[in-house]
Scaffold this motif. Structure first.
Motif, PDB file in Angstrom:
ATOM      1  N   ALA A 263       0.735  -1.045   0.028  1.00 47.31           N
ATOM      2  CA  ALA A 263       0.109   0.039  -0.194  1.00 47.31           C
ATOM      3  C   ALA A 263       0.735   1.276  -0.021  1.00 47.31           C
ATOM      4  O   ALA A 263       0.688   2.370  -0.220  1.00 47.31           O
ATOM      5  N   ARG A 264       2.129   1.119   0.413  1.00 44.47           N
ATOM      6  CA  ARG A 264       2.976   2.327   0.431  1.00 44.47           C
ATOM      7  C   ARG A 264       3.433   2.573  -1.143  1.00 44.47           C
ATOM      8  O   ARG A 264       3.792   3.840  -1.386  1.00 44.47           O
ATOM      9  N   ASP A 265       3.194   1.584  -2.025  1.00 38.77           N
ATOM     10  CA  ASP A 265       3.772   1.802  -3.374  1.00 38.77           C
ATOM     11  C   ASP A 265       2.652   1.997  -4.532  1.00 38.77           C
ATOM     12  O   ASP A 265       2.889   2.718  -5.259  1.00 38.77           O
ATOM     13  N   LEU A 266       1.526   1.668  -3.829  1.00 36.83           N
ATOM     14  CA  LEU A 266       0.117   1.587  -4.764  1.00 36.83           C
ATOM     15  C   LEU A 266      -0.998   2.214  -4.311  1.00 36.83           C
ATOM     16  O   LEU A 266      -1.021   2.119  -2.820  1.00 36.83           O
ATOM     17  N   PRO A 267      -1.915   2.796  -4.794  1.00 38.59           N
ATOM     18  CA  PRO A 267      -3.210   3.070  -4.224  1.00 38.59           C
ATOM     19  C   PRO A 267      -3.751   2.083  -3.757  1.00 38.59           C
ATOM     20  O   PRO A 267      -3.792   0.798  -4.067  1.00 38.59           O
ATOM     21  N   GLN A 268      -4.441   2.022  -2.631  1.00 39.80           N
ATOM     22  CA  GLN A 268      -5.269   0.624  -2.088  1.00 39.80           C
ATOM     23  C   GLN A 268      -6.225   0.012  -2.926  1.00 39.80           C
ATOM     24  O   GLN A 268      -6.031  -0.942  -2.705  1.00 39.80           O
TER      25      GLN A 268
END
Length: 350
Positions: A263-268
């Motif tokens: 979730a830090r790299d991509l939208p949820q």
């Protein structure tokens, strides 16, 4: 008639396209009668077949097609050397044949385009018959006694009202060509897998919704015509393939490459999407899919632009498209190893 004899040799008497309704052969020379092997009397207005036909004791081939015959005379049974009888497009029915018709030594019989509602018992007594054509009649059933014709190689019953195939048909040891198109057949008995010499099976324009898997065991089968059946309409409709979206292609690439994400790299919502990946049911494929999973048929058919592998799930680049022959596809799965590909290259759906 003398002028006719001068124009033609003794082997063939061609009397086609003449008005021969009152024809008598009585005035022919004995030599002419003995030498004649073939008589062609097509496209006339014959309502009766002259009893003098029996004078041609060595006759082997008789074509009386396209007349108005409502019956065959008893004397035809005296033609002990007759091997081919063609009587297409007349007015014959199951009551038109002599009682002893089954005593003939016929090898080829063509009654197509007549008014038969059932196959006469006399026909089922022709032990030497190799080719039987009764297309374009009014047949509703195939009698179980069809297996009496143990020499039969070709059976043409297209264009009738037949609704079922008797399992006794599978008892014909030499049957190579079976034509049952343009009928009302709803199912194929699995027992037909005993027709080990069958090369061509025509079932187009019937009411088939299912084809038994046993058909795959027909080693010599090269042509199977299925177009115009509900099963083909359904399969082709189901096979319509919408290419996966760019989102799905990207998701497949991430999952197949085992790339890490969080979730830090991509939208949820993308993380949630990636977590919904499903594994391909195809044991030959380690791929994944999200929304685009298309099921196809396993029997390999060719109908112009479609090649249809049964139970094939299109879910990743490793699972081939319908027109591909990628060995990674389910079409090459364990069940099909026993079915050589060249045996299935003329299954006609279109």
């Amino acid at each position: 008639m003398e002028a006719f004899e001068a124009a033609y040799g003794g082997d063939v008497m061609d009397l086609s396209r003449l008005n021969l309704d009152n024809l008598s052969f009585d005035n022919l020379s004995d030599k002419r009668k003995k030498e004649t092997r073939q008589i062609l009397m097509c496209y006339n207005r014959l309502t009766v077949l002259s009893e003098s036909i029996s004078l041609f004791e060595n006759l082997e081939f008789l074509d009386i097609s396209c007349n108005a015959l409502g019956a065959l005379c008893d004397d035809i049974t005296r033609l002990t050397k007759l091997r081919t009888l063609i009587a297409k497009n007349n007015r014959l029915d199951e009551f038109s044949l002599p009682k002893d018709f089954g005593s003939l030594q016929l090898e080829v019989l063509n009654f197509s385009g007549n008014r038969f509602e059932e196959i006469p018992a006399q026909v089922l007594q022709l032990q030497r018959l190799q080719s039987l054509s009764l297309g374009g009649n009014r047949l509703k059933t195939i009698p179980a006694e069809i297996d009496n014709l143990t020499s039969l190689e070709l059976l043409y019953l297209g264009g009738n009202l037949i609704s079922s195939i008797p399992m006794e048909l599978a008892n014909l040891p030499y049957l190579s060509y079976l034509v049952l198109c343009d009928n009302r057949i709803q199912s194929v008995p699995p027992q037909l897998n005993r027709l080990h010499t069958l090369r061509s099976l025509s079932l187009h324009n019937n009411l088939l919704t299912y084809l038994p898997r046993e058909i795959l065991s027909l080693v010599e089968l090269h042509e199977l015509s299925l177009r115009g059946n509900p099963l083909v309409v359904r399969f082709v409709k189901d096979m319509t393939y919408d290419p996966p979206s760019l989102l799905e292609l990207a998701g497949r690439a991430i999952k197949n490459s085992n790339l890490t994400y969080s979730a830090r790299d991509l939208p949820q919502h993308l993380v949630t999407y990636l977590d919904l990946a499903s594994k391909c049911p195809n044991p030959k494929c380690a791929g994944v899919y999200f929304d685009s999973c298309v099921r196809h048929i396993k029997f390999v058919d060719f109908c112009g632009k479609y090649r249809l592998p049964l139970m094939h799930y299109l879910c990743s680049p490793e699972c081939t498209s319908p027109c591909s022959s990628n060995p990674q596809s389910d079409a090459d799965s364990e069940d099909e190893h026993s079915v050589p590909a060249d045996r299935l290259q003329r299954v006609l759906l279109g």
